[in-house]
Enzyme design. Structure first.
Site, PDB file in Angstrom:
ATOM      1  N   LYS A 212     101.260 -12.176 -29.475  1.00 11.71           N
ATOM      2  CA  LYS A 212     100.983 -13.196 -30.498  1.00 11.71           C
ATOM      3  C   LYS A 212     102.143 -13.287 -31.478  1.00 11.71           C
ATOM      4  O   LYS A 212     102.658 -14.350 -31.751  1.00 11.71           O
ATOM      5  CB  LYS A 212      99.672 -12.853 -31.209  1.00 11.71           C
ATOM      6  CG  LYS A 212      99.311 -13.821 -32.304  1.00 11.71           C
ATOM      7  CD  LYS A 212      97.943 -13.512 -32.871  1.00 11.71           C
ATOM      8  CE  LYS A 212      97.698 -14.328 -34.128  1.00 11.71           C
ATOM      9  NZ  LYS A 212      96.366 -14.101 -34.694  1.00 11.71           N
ATOM     10  N   GLU A 218     106.348  -2.067 -28.972  1.00  8.93           N
ATOM     11  CA  GLU A 218     106.186  -1.650 -27.572  1.00  8.93           C
ATOM     12  C   GLU A 218     106.516  -2.797 -26.619  1.00  8.93           C
ATOM     13  O   GLU A 218     107.249  -2.638 -25.635  1.00  8.93           O
ATOM     14  CB  GLU A 218     104.737  -1.192 -27.308  1.00  8.93           C
ATOM     15  CG  GLU A 218     104.304   0.051 -28.055  1.00  8.93           C
ATOM     16  CD  GLU A 218     103.743  -0.247 -29.444  1.00  8.93           C
ATOM     17  OE1 GLU A 218     104.012  -1.344 -29.995  1.00  8.93           O
ATOM     18  OE2 GLU A 218     103.049   0.629 -29.991  1.00  8.93           O
ATOM     19  N   GLY A 273      94.092 -11.469 -31.773  1.00  9.14           N
ATOM     20  CA  GLY A 273      94.562 -10.855 -30.534  1.00  9.14           C
ATOM     21  C   GLY A 273      93.423 -10.400 -29.622  1.00  9.14           C
ATOM     22  O   GLY A 273      93.424 -10.661 -28.419  1.00  9.14           O
ATOM     23  N   ARG A 274      92.424  -9.721 -30.199  1.00  8.75           N
ATOM     24  CA  ARG A 274      91.345  -9.178 -29.365  1.00  8.75           C
ATOM     25  C   ARG A 274      90.322 -10.237 -28.961  1.00  8.75           C
ATOM     26  O   ARG A 274      89.366  -9.954 -28.246  1.00  8.75           O
ATOM     27  CB  ARG A 274      90.678  -8.008 -30.088  1.00  8.75           C
ATOM     28  CG  ARG A 274      90.263  -8.311 -31.515  1.00  8.75           C
ATOM     29  CD  ARG A 274      89.959  -7.033 -32.291  1.00  8.75           C
ATOM     30  NE  ARG A 274      89.672  -7.284 -33.700  1.00  8.75           N
ATOM     31  CZ  ARG A 274      90.609  -7.338 -34.655  1.00  8.75           C
ATOM     32  NH1 ARG A 274      91.876  -7.209 -34.344  1.00  8.75           N
ATOM     33  NH2 ARG A 274      90.256  -7.539 -35.912  1.00  8.75           N
ATOM     34  N   GLU A 359      88.446  -2.289 -33.482  1.00 11.15           N
ATOM     35  CA  GLU A 359      89.501  -2.864 -34.325  1.00 11.15           C
ATOM     36  C   GLU A 359      88.896  -3.915 -35.263  1.00 11.15           C
ATOM     37  O   GLU A 359      89.398  -4.166 -36.351  1.00 11.15           O
ATOM     38  CB  GLU A 359      90.617  -3.484 -33.462  1.00 11.15           C
ATOM     39  CG  GLU A 359      91.886  -3.774 -34.244  1.00 11.15           C
ATOM     40  CD  GLU A 359      93.097  -4.074 -33.369  1.00 11.15           C
ATOM     41  OE1 GLU A 359      94.001  -3.222 -33.258  1.00 11.15           O
ATOM     42  OE2 GLU A 359      93.143  -5.175 -32.798  1.00 11.15           O
ATOM     43  N   HIS A 390      78.562  11.473 -13.458  1.00 11.44           N
ATOM     44  CA  HIS A 390      79.082  12.769 -13.005  1.00 11.44           C
ATOM     45  C   HIS A 390      80.107  13.323 -13.987  1.00 11.44           C
ATOM     46  O   HIS A 390      80.910  14.186 -13.639  1.00 11.44           O
ATOM     47  CB  HIS A 390      79.670  12.630 -11.599  1.00 11.44           C
ATOM     48  CG  HIS A 390      78.618  12.217 -10.610  1.00 11.44           C
ATOM     49  ND1 HIS A 390      77.824  13.126  -9.959  1.00 11.44           N
ATOM     50  CD2 HIS A 390      78.192  10.983 -10.226  1.00 11.44           C
ATOM     51  CE1 HIS A 390      76.959  12.474  -9.175  1.00 11.44           C
ATOM     52  NE2 HIS A 390      77.167  11.172  -9.327  1.00 11.44           N
ATOM     53  N   LYS A 498     102.473   2.235 -37.765  1.00  8.14           N
ATOM     54  CA  LYS A 498     103.649   1.507 -37.260  1.00  8.14           C
ATOM     55  C   LYS A 498     104.842   1.747 -38.178  1.00  8.14           C
ATOM     56  O   LYS A 498     105.963   1.992 -37.718  1.00  8.14           O
ATOM     57  CB  LYS A 498     103.366  -0.001 -37.214  1.00  8.14           C
ATOM     58  CG  LYS A 498     102.435  -0.447 -36.116  1.00  8.14           C
ATOM     59  CD  LYS A 498     102.349  -1.974 -36.117  1.00  8.14           C
ATOM     60  CE  LYS A 498     101.202  -2.464 -35.272  1.00  8.14           C
ATOM     61  NZ  LYS A 498     100.976  -3.902 -35.382  1.00  8.14           N
TER      62      LYS A 498
HETATM   63  O1  F6P Z   1      98.582  -3.213 -33.599  1.00  6.27           O
HETATM   64  C1  F6P Z   1      97.407  -3.892 -33.338  1.00  6.27           C
HETATM   65  C2  F6P Z   1      97.673  -5.278 -32.837  1.00  6.27           C
HETATM   66  O2  F6P Z   1      98.120  -6.066 -33.876  1.00  6.27           O
HETATM   67  C3  F6P Z   1      96.437  -5.859 -32.179  1.00  6.27           C
HETATM   68  O3  F6P Z   1      95.578  -6.412 -33.083  1.00  6.27           O
HETATM   69  C4  F6P Z   1      97.051  -6.814 -31.223  1.00  6.27           C
HETATM   70  O4  F6P Z   1      96.137  -7.226 -30.227  1.00  6.27           O
HETATM   71  C5  F6P Z   1      98.193  -5.986 -30.698  1.00  6.27           C
HETATM   72  O5  F6P Z   1      98.662  -5.278 -31.826  1.00  6.27           O
HETATM   73  C6  F6P Z   1      99.311  -6.754 -30.054  1.00  6.27           C
HETATM   74  O6  F6P Z   1      99.873  -7.687 -30.927  1.00  6.27           O
HETATM   75  P1  F6P Z   1     100.801  -8.854 -30.393  1.00  6.27           P
HETATM   76  O7  F6P Z   1      99.986  -9.712 -29.476  1.00  6.27           O
HETATM   77  O8  F6P Z   1     101.251  -9.591 -31.614  1.00  6.27           O
HETATM   78  O9  F6P Z   1     101.954  -8.231 -29.661  1.00  6.27           O
END
Ligand code: F6P
Length: 537
Positions: A212, A218, A273-274, A359, A390, A498
């Site tokens: 987003k 990452e 995002g979620r 979240e 199990h 972060k």
């Molecule tokens: O760090 C949490 C978060 O902001 C989530 O809410 C989100 O889904 C994820 O990181 C990834 O964010 P992006 O889609 O901006 O890379």
């Protein structure tokens, strides 16, 4: 709880107090007794919508409890919250914006204006672009830079930009009608990215960079590494535009990365995002199952959206699921919930729900920033049944604490293997029965029972059913947030880590911990890492 000044707006309500008194009167309510006293309980405490049947009869509730919970929902403005969600009001107060994921799956003839533009037509515009791109890749009309057909798709994203499409690709694998293979890389872990790329041919690989913000550490580190891997073989910058596409709300940053603007599939800041599976974040899924099946999933989501919007609270599936969860958190001190889908295809559903619910509702202050005097979102966990049986079900049956469970099962599977489906479902029914009614034997063998669960049943795990399930839990989150008085749509808690990681990474790069930084434990751990890390780094 945080402080003596904590907001008790919720617990001071007459509707909350009525529930507290009711809970005292109920004492040790027994599920076995409830079923004995009311032979129609299973029928009455069940609700059907579209493909889904929710049996909520194995909960520690009476008709009176349910009435009081609905009264609490009214007092907490759940109906107004639902209306605001669908009207595009700024229900994400701390970020001053709407949460309009429902607009992503609204039919094209609907309109919904946000800041002067119709978001439903915007969403359909992007969907149409996604569909023609996916058709081109799937049919082989879209070729890689060296003229080869795309055979592998790698989704690079994390959190909401990974969990939804990853879960859905696995859930709907039976609907994959192409030989395209979709892979997911989320973690900043060289072994993961390196391992996934090792088997792939750059000339036949398409990367979907899903982010987003297009600033997530990452995702960007993985995308840059993937770009270098691609260019290591197709040694021309022009290849990037042929092998990288983006799903993002930050088209500028995606463009700077080298992604062709025509291949940047937009979504908007009003999509959390979620809550983003129905947006361009679902591109990898659409590549896998095709646009038609993707639209079926959207139709399933919309069906649940409409149910949530119009059904009376007492016959509203997400409202009931949310209120039952809030009942246990508020009045039984429950701090976790287990979800067990009896379907290996839904094995990633618990992980998807963890982000969606934790979240969203793992919050300690009210929408206006006051510390809360009541508990909010529980820990959500689980695994597919029967595997979980199990592993951790022992604790569910005989542990000193109990955990409400959601069981999810299907009348049919896609593959027919002997009597596997019958055995699988026999296990689901047996678990909810054993939890509720227990067994008396020696002290070691006795299961106390009286442990509550919901069961969701559907005929088959189709794209439409999956859409309904996802929307059901999305709306459960909204209901609980309204009851608890929190903002389900921000996630400030993840920011601190972060920031600290950014500083520590600089120290690692510099090869030493800065003077006066960190506590003794963190300092010693970083120093030990520096001493043991790969000197080539
Ligand atoms: O760090 C949490 C978060 O902001 C989530 O809410 C989100 O889904 C994820 O990181 C990834 O964010 P992006 O889609 O901006 O890379």
């Amino acid at each position: 709880m945080d402080s003596a000044k904590a907001s008790d707006e919720l617990t001071a309500l007459p509707e909350w107090r009525a529930l507290a008194q009711h809970r005292d009167r109920l004492g040790d309510l027994e599920l076995a007794r409830l079923f004995e006293d009311d032979t129609r309980r299973a029928e009455r405490l069940a609700l059907e919508h579209d493909d889904l049947l929710l049996d909520y009869s194995k909960n520690l509730v009476t008709e009176e409890t349910l009435g009081l919970l609905v009264a609490l929902a009214r007092a907490r403005g759940v109906p107004a919250r639902i209306a605001d969600l669908f009207a595009g009001e700024h229900i994400n107060a701390s970020e001053d914006r709407p949460a309009l994921h429902v607009a992503l799956r609204a039919p094209a003839e609907r309109t919904l204006e946000v800041a002067g533009s119709d978001v439903v037509s915007q969403a359909h515009g992007v969907l149409a672009r996604m569909a023609s791109f996916c058709e081109a890749v799937r049919s082989g009309a879209w070729l890689g830079y060296s003229g080869r057909r795309i055979r592998h798709v790698v989704n690079i994203g994390i959190g909401g930009s990974d969990l939804g499409p990853r879960m859905a690709c696995r859930a709907l694998a039976a609907y994959t009608d192409t030989d395209l293979q979709v892979h997911f890389v989320a973690n900043i872990d060289a072994d993961d990215l390196g391992g996934k790329l090792a088997g792939l041919d750059p000339a036949e690989t398409l990367f979907v960079v899903c982010s987003k913000t297009f600033t997530t550490e990452e995702t960007l580190a993985n995308a840059h590494a993937a770009r270098a891997w691609l260019l290591g073989s197709l040694a021309d910058e022009g290849a990037v535009a042929r092998h990288f596409v983006a799903a993002s709300a930050n088209l500028e940053a995606a463009g700077r990365f080298g992604i062709d603007p025509a291949l940047c599939f937009e979504f908007w800041d009003w999509v959390g995002g979620r809550f983003s599976l129905a947006s361009s974040v679902g591109l990898s899924l659409m590549l896998s199952i095709g646009p038609e099946r993707f639209r079926e999933m959207l139709a399933g989501m919309h069906s649940m959206d409409e149910h949530f919007r119009v059904a009376p609270l007492e016959a509203n599936m997400p409202v009931l699921l949310g209120l039952l969860g809030a009942w246990y958190v508020g009045f039984y001190g429950v701090s976790s919930e287990c979800v067990a889908p009896y379907s290996e295809a839904l094995a990633d559903f618990p992980a998807f729900l963890q982000q969606l619910e934790m979240e969203s509702n793992g919050k300690r202050v009210s929408e206006t920033g006051e510390p809360l005097a009541h508990q909010t979102g529980p820990v959500v966990w689980g695994q597919s049944g029967t595997r979980g049986q199990h592993a951790f079900f022992q604790m569910l049956h005989q542990g000193t604490r109990w955990v409400p469970c959601d069981f999810i099962g299907f009348a049919r599977g896609h593959a027919r293997v002997a009597d596997h489906q019958d055995r699988l479902m026999a296990n689901l029914f047996a678990q909810s029965e054993a939890l509720a009614f227990g067994h008396t034997g020696s002290p070691e063998q006795s299961c106390p029972g009286n442990r509550p669960s919901n069961t969701l049943l559907a005929p088959l795990l189709t794209p439409r059913t999956l859409g309904q399930l996802v929307a059901l839990y999305e709306h459960k989150v909204v209901v609980q947030a309204a009851v608890w008085g929190i903002n389900a749509f921000d996630q400030w808690g993840v920011e601190l880590g972060k920031q600290l990681a950014g500083r520590i990474r600089q120290e690692i790069e510099a090869g030493g911990v800065s003077e006066g930084q960190h506590d003794g434990s963190t300092r010693a751990l970083i120093e030990r890492y520096l001493a043991q890390r790969d000197p080539g780094d």
